[in-house]
Structure formats: C-alpha cells, structure tokens
Design an enzyme around this catalytic site. Structure first.
Site, PDB file in Angstrom:
ATOM      1  N   ARG A   1       0.847  -1.195   0.000  1.00 33.00           N
ATOM      2  CA  ARG A   1       0.000   0.000   0.000  1.00 33.00           C
ATOM      3  C   ARG A   1       0.884   1.246   0.000  1.00 33.00           C
ATOM      4  NH1 ARG A   1      -4.970  -0.743   4.172  1.00 33.00           N
ATOM      5  NH2 ARG A   1      -4.952   1.492   3.777  1.00 33.00           N
TER       6      ARG A   1
ATOM      7  N   ASP B   1       2.276   5.072  -0.310  1.00 34.13           N
ATOM      8  CA  ASP B   1       1.797   6.351   0.209  1.00 34.13           C
ATOM      9  C   ASP B   1       1.536   7.340  -0.916  1.00 34.13           C
ATOM     10  OD1 ASP B   1       2.094   5.412   2.806  1.00 34.13           O
ATOM     11  OD2 ASP B   1       4.116   6.227   3.029  1.00 34.13           O
TER      12      ASP B   1
ATOM     13  N   TYR C   1      12.079  -1.859  -3.466  1.00 34.24           N
ATOM     14  CA  TYR C   1      11.893  -0.456  -3.814  1.00 34.24           C
ATOM     15  C   TYR C   1      13.204   0.139  -4.310  1.00 34.24           C
ATOM     16  CZ  TYR C   1       7.328  -0.029  -1.453  1.00 34.24           C
ATOM     17  OH  TYR C   1       6.011  -0.153  -1.088  1.00 34.24           O
TER      18      TYR C   1
ATOM     19  N   ARG D   1      11.617   5.644   3.285  1.00 34.84           N
ATOM     20  CA  ARG D   1      11.931   7.075   3.192  1.00 34.84           C
ATOM     21  C   ARG D   1      12.711   7.568   4.415  1.00 34.84           C
ATOM     22  NH1 ARG D   1       6.117   9.110   2.373  1.00 34.84           N
ATOM     23  NH2 ARG D   1       7.090  11.179   2.625  1.00 34.84           N
TER      24      ARG D   1
END
Length: 277
Positions: free
Chosen positions: A54, A56, A117, A205
């Site tokens: 999910r 952001d 990622y 992040r």
C-alpha cells in the site's frame, strides 16, 4: 460455479494520487482501478482489490501486484478481454500490464516474500534533469555512496524498525531487511535498492533520510544503526519526500508454497528473547 482469483500486474505514476488505498474524497490508485473493473465488466456490485504494497501519496510503482475475486462466469466471459478494456478505461497515470488467473493459495499481500523499492537521488549542483524531476529527489550536497553503503550494511537482518516507522496501533514494526545498497546510475543519480519481507509506514523514506546524512558528511557511518538500536524516532532523521520512491518488484514463492506463506505472513512477529528466566 464459484469465484476466480485474478492477479493484476500494474504500474502507476503516483504524483496525482493520494496513495493506493481508496478514500472517499480523494483520488487513489485503488479507487480508479476498482471503478474501472466494475465498469468494463458491467458488475452490479463494487469489487475490492488486495494489493502487495500500500504505497503512500506521491509514491510510484513499476511492479505492483494486486488481486481481485470475480465470479467464475464473469471471468469465463470477459477474462480474455479485460486487459484491453482496462487500457481503454483507466486514466493515463495507471496501467495494468498483465491479467492472469492466480494459482491456488495466492494472495497478493500475504503470499509475497519480499518487496523491492528504489529511491533515486540527484546531487548534481545544478539540480535534477527536468525530465526526471517527478521521480528524483534533489540533494543540494554531494553524496559519498561508499559511506552510505557502509552505513547500510549495519542495518541488514531482522530488527525492530520502530525508529524508522510511523507507528500504527496494533501493528508490529519488526521487519527483515534483506538488501540495502547504493549505486551510481549511468546518468549520475545515487540510487538506493531496498528489499525486505515487508515494510512499515515511512520505513524506506526514513532509512534513506538517515543515510543521506551520512553521505553528505553531517553524521558518522554508525549513525543509522544507532538510531535503529534506539527504537524511537530521531529528530535529525527526515522522512524524505515521496516522489523519489518507486515500488519496483514483488517476489512470490513457488506455487506450491503460496498457501503456507499466506498463513505465515498473517502471524504477528516478535524478536527472539535473549537471556531471561
């Protein structure tokens, strides 16, 4: 006739989405996809997608995976045309590339064994190429990739990543970080590859934010590991902006292991206790 579980492989530009998860007043990837599927299949009731990760608001995806359960008769009649119909109905910033009948035991979220990622950073003093600005963070100081890799190596393995996560009630922050490394891309960008069994909110992040402090000389190499060991958010660690982050790929086990992985992933994890009575 029962239901068919359908796997969707998709990508999207996250700039104009308020994340994956549907919201009543905001545009989301899930909302666009579910609306398009219902429309092209002429379904009387809404459908609900389950997704591997999910993402952001503002985060992109190149290798996202989702599933939806459809009536067997609907799949038999329309399955072969679904991909082309979605291409004609979906907005330009989300694309479905593959539609397949999922194997027994498949769950887009719980069957996944890793998510990978990439975070892209430009540190050229002139800024970021305008053609890449939607996908690259500009850092206004030069970065030492070797130092960032030295710091990254100390974070690998299973840990409580509470210091790098936005806490959610009832959710564990224990994750296994399988890969975290930086390299210079041909165009000069510093690109972080981050792979784990799963990620908690803001984890990638925040990790990137801590390593940028090492790369530009503001903090020593041991700083990210010290933050991790503290298990609380550190005021010096910024959660970097979302547009530099892209979900690149989701990994799944062999078909015969899908159901077992599904059950395993639903169990809440805890770190092993060392010592004690």
């Amino acid at each position: 006739m029962g239901e068919v579980r359908v796997r969707l492989d998709l990508s999207y530009d996250g700039r104009d989405f308020s994340g994956w998860a549907k919201q009543r007043e905001r545009r989301t990837v899930q909302g666009e996809l579910e609306s398009a599927i219902r429309t092209v299949l002429r379904l009387p009731e809404p459908v609900e997608l389950t997704v591997a990760g999910r993402t952001d608001a503002g985060v992109h995806a190149r290798g996202q995976v989702a599933h939806v359960d459809l009536d067997e008769r609907v799949w038999q009649e329309h399955g072969g045309k679904l991909l082309r119909r979605l291409a004609g109905r979906l907005p330009h910033d989300v694309r479905v590339w593959r539609v397949t009948r999922a194997p027994e035991g498949f769950d887009a979220r719980f069957s996944a064994i890793w998510r990978r990622y990439a975070y892209r950073v430009g540190d050229h003093p002139g800024g970021v190429d305008p053609l890449l600005r939607g996908f690259v963070l500009w850092h206004d100081r030069p970065l030492d990739v070797d130092l960032m890799n030295e710091a990254a190596a100390k974070l690998l393995g299973e840990h409580d990543f509470a210091a790098y996560c936005k806490k959610r009630e009832g959710a564990t922050t224990i994750r296994t970080l399988q890969r975290l490394e930086w390299e210079r891309a041909p165009e000069g960008l510093a690109v972080a590859t981050v792979r784990a069994d799963a990620f908690c909110h803001n984890m990638v992040r925040a990790l990137v934010g801590s390593m940028l402090l090492v790369g530009d000389g503001h903090r020593p190499v041991d700083f990210p590991a010290e933050v991790l060991a503290g298990r609380v958010r550190h005021s010096a660690v910024n959660v970097v902006r979302p547009h530099g982050l892209t979900l690149e790929e989701v990994g799944y086990p062999a078909d015969e292991l899908l159901a077992a992985r599904n059950l395993e992933a639903r169990s809440k994890r805890s770190l092993p206790v060392v010592g004690g009575c």
